[in-house]
Scaffold this motif. Structure first.
Motif, PDB file in Angstrom:
ATOM      1  N   ALA A 106       0.822  -1.212   0.000  1.00 38.18           N
ATOM      2  CA  ALA A 106       0.000   0.000   0.000  1.00 38.18           C
ATOM      3  C   ALA A 106       0.858   1.265   0.000  1.00 38.18           C
ATOM      4  CB  ALA A 106      -0.948  -0.006   1.206  1.00 38.18           C
ATOM      5  N   ARG A 107       1.844   1.336   0.877  1.00 38.32           N
ATOM      6  CA  ARG A 107       2.653   2.559   0.978  1.00 38.32           C
ATOM      7  C   ARG A 107       3.557   2.744  -0.234  1.00 38.32           C
ATOM      8  NH1 ARG A 107       7.180   3.981   5.487  1.00 38.32           N
ATOM      9  NH2 ARG A 107       7.372   6.196   5.043  1.00 38.32           N
ATOM     10  N   PRO A 108       4.336   1.713  -0.654  1.00 40.57           N
ATOM     11  CA  PRO A 108       5.158   1.929  -1.858  1.00 40.57           C
ATOM     12  C   PRO A 108       4.324   2.204  -3.107  1.00 40.57           C
ATOM     13  CG  PRO A 108       5.276  -0.359  -1.151  1.00 40.57           C
ATOM     14  CD  PRO A 108       4.603   0.399  -0.050  1.00 40.57           C
ATOM     15  N   ARG A 109       3.087   1.626  -3.197  1.00 40.91           N
ATOM     16  CA  ARG A 109       2.229   1.921  -4.343  1.00 40.91           C
ATOM     17  C   ARG A 109       1.829   3.396  -4.370  1.00 40.91           C
ATOM     18  NH1 ARG A 109      -0.318  -3.089  -3.253  1.00 40.91           N
ATOM     19  NH2 ARG A 109      -1.970  -2.025  -2.070  1.00 40.91           N
ATOM     20  N   PHE A 110       1.603   3.966  -3.198  1.00 34.88           N
ATOM     21  CA  PHE A 110       1.201   5.368  -3.100  1.00 34.88           C
ATOM     22  C   PHE A 110       2.283   6.283  -3.676  1.00 34.88           C
ATOM     23  CE2 PHE A 110       1.127   9.335  -0.569  1.00 34.88           C
ATOM     24  CZ  PHE A 110      -0.133   9.799  -0.938  1.00 34.88           C
ATOM     25  N   TYR A 111       3.551   5.922  -3.441  1.00 33.37           N
ATOM     26  CA  TYR A 111       4.658   6.755  -3.930  1.00 33.37           C
ATOM     27  C   TYR A 111       5.074   6.375  -5.349  1.00 33.37           C
ATOM     28  CZ  TYR A 111       5.073   8.134   0.955  1.00 33.37           C
ATOM     29  OH  TYR A 111       4.804   8.621   2.201  1.00 33.37           O
ATOM     30  N   ALA A 112       4.999   5.075  -5.696  1.00 27.75           N
ATOM     31  CA  ALA A 112       5.466   4.629  -7.014  1.00 27.75           C
ATOM     32  C   ALA A 112       4.666   5.265  -8.140  1.00 27.75           C
ATOM     33  CB  ALA A 112       5.396   3.113  -7.118  1.00 27.75           C
ATOM     34  N   ALA A 113       3.399   5.537  -7.887  1.00 27.84           N
ATOM     35  CA  ALA A 113       2.557   6.128  -8.922  1.00 27.84           C
ATOM     36  C   ALA A 113       2.980   7.536  -9.280  1.00 27.84           C
ATOM     37  CB  ALA A 113       1.099   6.121  -8.452  1.00 27.84           C
ATOM     38  N   ARG A 114       3.850   8.155  -8.469  1.00 27.76           N
ATOM     39  CA  ARG A 114       4.310   9.525  -8.719  1.00 27.76           C
ATOM     40  C   ARG A 114       5.671   9.569  -9.418  1.00 27.76           C
ATOM     41  NH1 ARG A 114       1.094  12.635  -5.189  1.00 27.76           N
ATOM     42  NH2 ARG A 114       0.042  11.359  -3.620  1.00 27.76           N
ATOM     43  N   VAL A 115       6.323   8.431  -9.547  1.00 29.99           N
ATOM     44  CA  VAL A 115       7.694   8.382 -10.069  1.00 29.99           C
ATOM     45  C   VAL A 115       7.698   8.613 -11.573  1.00 29.99           C
ATOM     46  CG1 VAL A 115       9.756   6.960 -10.349  1.00 29.99           C
ATOM     47  CG2 VAL A 115       8.436   6.828  -8.228  1.00 29.99           C
ATOM     48  N   LYS A 116       8.584   9.530 -12.012  1.00 31.53           N
ATOM     49  CA  LYS A 116       8.784   9.786 -13.435  1.00 31.53           C
ATOM     50  C   LYS A 116      10.165   9.325 -13.909  1.00 31.53           C
ATOM     51  CE  LYS A 116       5.838  13.906 -13.331  1.00 31.53           C
ATOM     52  NZ  LYS A 116       5.811  15.385 -13.536  1.00 31.53           N
ATOM     53  N   HIS A 117      11.130   9.360 -13.018  1.00 33.37           N
ATOM     54  CA  HIS A 117      12.502   8.954 -13.336  1.00 33.37           C
ATOM     55  C   HIS A 117      12.899   7.880 -12.330  1.00 33.37           C
ATOM     56  CE1 HIS A 117      17.058  10.047 -13.307  1.00 33.37           C
ATOM     57  NE2 HIS A 117      16.819   8.906 -13.923  1.00 33.37           N
ATOM     58  N   LEU A 118      13.068   6.654 -12.819  1.00 30.37           N
ATOM     59  CA  LEU A 118      13.337   5.513 -11.950  1.00 30.37           C
ATOM     60  C   LEU A 118      14.760   5.021 -12.159  1.00 30.37           C
ATOM     61  CD1 LEU A 118      12.169   3.451  -9.922  1.00 30.37           C
ATOM     62  CD2 LEU A 118      11.520   2.045 -11.886  1.00 30.37           C
ATOM     63  N   ILE A 119      15.435   4.736 -11.063  1.00 33.02           N
ATOM     64  CA  ILE A 119      16.810   4.223 -11.107  1.00 33.02           C
ATOM     65  C   ILE A 119      16.785   2.793 -10.580  1.00 33.02           C
ATOM     66  CG2 ILE A 119      19.184   4.542 -10.303  1.00 33.02           C
ATOM     67  CD1 ILE A 119      18.377   7.517  -9.808  1.00 33.02           C
ATOM     68  N   GLY A 120      17.201   1.852 -11.394  1.00 38.52           N
ATOM     69  CA  GLY A 120      17.167   0.451 -10.998  1.00 38.52           C
ATOM     70  C   GLY A 120      18.458  -0.258 -11.328  1.00 38.52           C
TER      71      GLY A 120
END
Length: 527
Positions: A106-120
């Protein structure tokens, strides 16, 4: 609260200027981050997000706009994931301790939806764990991927959507990017770095590895129809033709950092289709012949910032460089060129049996630049400098009145006596009224006659730095008088101690005479 803050567009603009671009740029105090010469505070965005409901979404969108997977996975409740491996060395991964439940994400989904630039990175986590957590990366438009491409295909195929348009990754010899091109044909911005193998002692084996990487990257580029920006260490002839035909390609950097992968022989451009029709930013590492062939493809290309690095087994000769300069007026649009950079000694500096005078850039070469009235910056870094004369200086100054920076840097001592005199400074002062930084080798032993009263050179009030390279001088007081009258705001003189020059003899005499010039100009220093 001010009524203006109830407008969401204003709030988002404020948050943008507080934006944190990379959490790895944090200074030792953990508070301020610096990006592009400006400071940003992560804590300020976090504070805004906690202030009130209307501030929350705009602040959180910027706070989580650029993030790495490591930060997102730390939002998972304790006891769900555990870290395996050596964290200090970056050799670790997150693995589930138990079966993942929907509420765990629930918590990571709340923030992941805002990510535009992802570093993996490949070793961090299995994509199946991210899917089990229900993470939504549909807004991600840029992905930085570090390390091997082991589970990269599964990651981008299952987690990234149509907003994904930019990727930065490393390519190894056995890399396959076919799936990436098929799944995401909308990709527009590509940054590809090649992996060098430092344990390979055999130069031929290392070159073979590099050519395999070049082939894999080039095949990938040829399968993308909508490219706008490409940064790659080397290309094949086929991929370069494809890039030349891309109607929307605005930026092309062929860095060629390693062994040299610029195509050996480019064909003549025979098609009626215009090459690089939208190109504005160009950086090329290539031998003289490759640079000449590439310019031969171009016809009035709207390039603003060309940056040429000449890579060769020896320092290129003056005639070779003259051919490059002479092709610029036909290859590049006269009204678009703003910043020109040419470096002939980036990698190797051997003369290869040539005399130093054979490597001078001639005045005729510099005259080609006078066609570009929009030029503001010229930086030429070469072996022994530019053999400028006063007439060529006049044509350059008259043709390029917007110049702010003009640097003719040299690594080695100027061969012979410079042809340019102090008169060329009057030309730059008269026509280049915004010039701020100047580096040129001239003969300061020749003091020009004073201007007539009716045609006096007006003081130029912007030049603050003058690097006179290897300029001989005899009368310091006369030179100081001319500089004071022409450049009253001059604050810094520099004499470049070139490699290959000794610190004694004639050099020492010139140095102290120029230092005396600096002491005779109020507020002027010399390094």
């Amino acid at each position: 609260m001010h009524r203006g803050l109830s407008i969401e567009e204003i709030l988002r603009e404020i948050c943008f200027h507080l934006r944190t671009y990379s959490k790895r740029d944090t200074s030792p105090d953990g508070e301020w981050l610096k990006h592009g010469g400006r400071h940003y505070s992560a804590s300020s965005l976090a504070t805004m997000a906690r202030t009130c409901k209307s501030f929350s979404d705009p602040a959180l969108d910027e706070l989580w706009a650029s993030v790495d997977l490591h930060s997102l996975l730390h939002c998972v409740p304790n006891g769900v994931l555990h870290r395996v491996g050596l964290f200090d060395r970056g050799e670790f991964a997150f693995e589930p301790r138990r079966a993942i439940e929907p509420s765990d994400g629930a918590r990571p989904r709340f923030y992941a939806a805002r990510v535009k630039h992802l570093i993996g990175q490949e070793a961090l986590v299995d994509p199946r764990v991210l899917l089990a957590l229900g993470l939504d990366f549909s807004r991600v438009h840029c992905l930085d991927w570090y390390g091997p491409l082991g589970n990269f295909s599964e990651f981008h195929s299952t987690l990234l959507g149509p907003s994904f348009t930019a990727v930065r990754l490393e390519v190894t010899k056995d890399a396959s990017l076919t799936t990436l091109a098929v799944r995401h044909p909308q990709l527009k911005e590509i940054h590809i770095a090649y992996v060098t193998y430092e344990d390979l002692d055999d130069e031929e084996e290392a070159e073979a590895e590099l050519l395999q990487q070049t082939s894999a990257a080039s095949a990938f580029l040829c399968s993308l129809p909508s490219l706008e920006k490409v940064v790659v260490d080397g290309v094949t002839c086929e991929s370069l033709v494809h890039l030349a035909l891309c109607a929307n390609l605005r930026s092309l950097h062929m860095d060629d950092t390693y062994l040299g992968t610029f195509p050996a022989d480019l064909p003549r451009w025979t098609t009626d289709i215009r090459a690089f029709p939208a190109l504005e930013d160009l950086r090329v590492h290539a031998p003289p012949s490759g640079t000449i062939q590439l310019l031969g493809w171009c016809a009035k290309v709207p390039v603003k910032n060309p940056d040429f690095h000449i890579v060769a087994q020896r320092i290129p000769t003056g005639p070779e460089l003259h051919e490059i300069f002479s092709m610029l007026p036909a290859a590049i649009s006269h009204c678009s060129l703003a910043h020109l950079s040419l470096d002939t000694i980036r990698y190797r500096s051997e003369f290869g049996g040539l005399e130093r005078v054979d490597c001078l850039i001639t005045s005729d070469s510099i005259r080609a630049l006078s066609h570009f009235s929009s030029l503001t910056t010229v930086h030429i870094r070469c072996a022994v400098g530019v053999d400028l004369d006063d007439t060529a200086a006049l044509e350059l100054a008259h043709g390029c009145p917007l110049l702010r920076t003009l640097l003719f840097d040299a690594r080695y001592e100027f061969p012979g006596q410079p042809r340019a005199t102090l008169q060329c400074l009057r030309h730059f002062a008269r026509y280049c009224r915004s010039l701020e930084d100047l580096a040129v080798t001239l003969d300061a032993t020749v003091i020009p006659e004073p201007d007539s009263q009716d045609d006096a050179t007006p003081p130029q009030l912007t030049l603050s730095s003058f690097n006179f390279q290897w300029s001989p001088i005899s009368d310091s007081s006369s030179v100081a008088h001319l500089l004071r009258s022409v450049f009253p705001k001059l604050g810094r003189l520099a004499m470049l101690a070139n490699r290959g020059a000794t610190l004694g003899g004639e050099f020492r005499i010139h140095y102290y005479l120029w230092k005396e010039v600096a002491s005779l100009i109020p507020g002027c220093t010399m390094n």
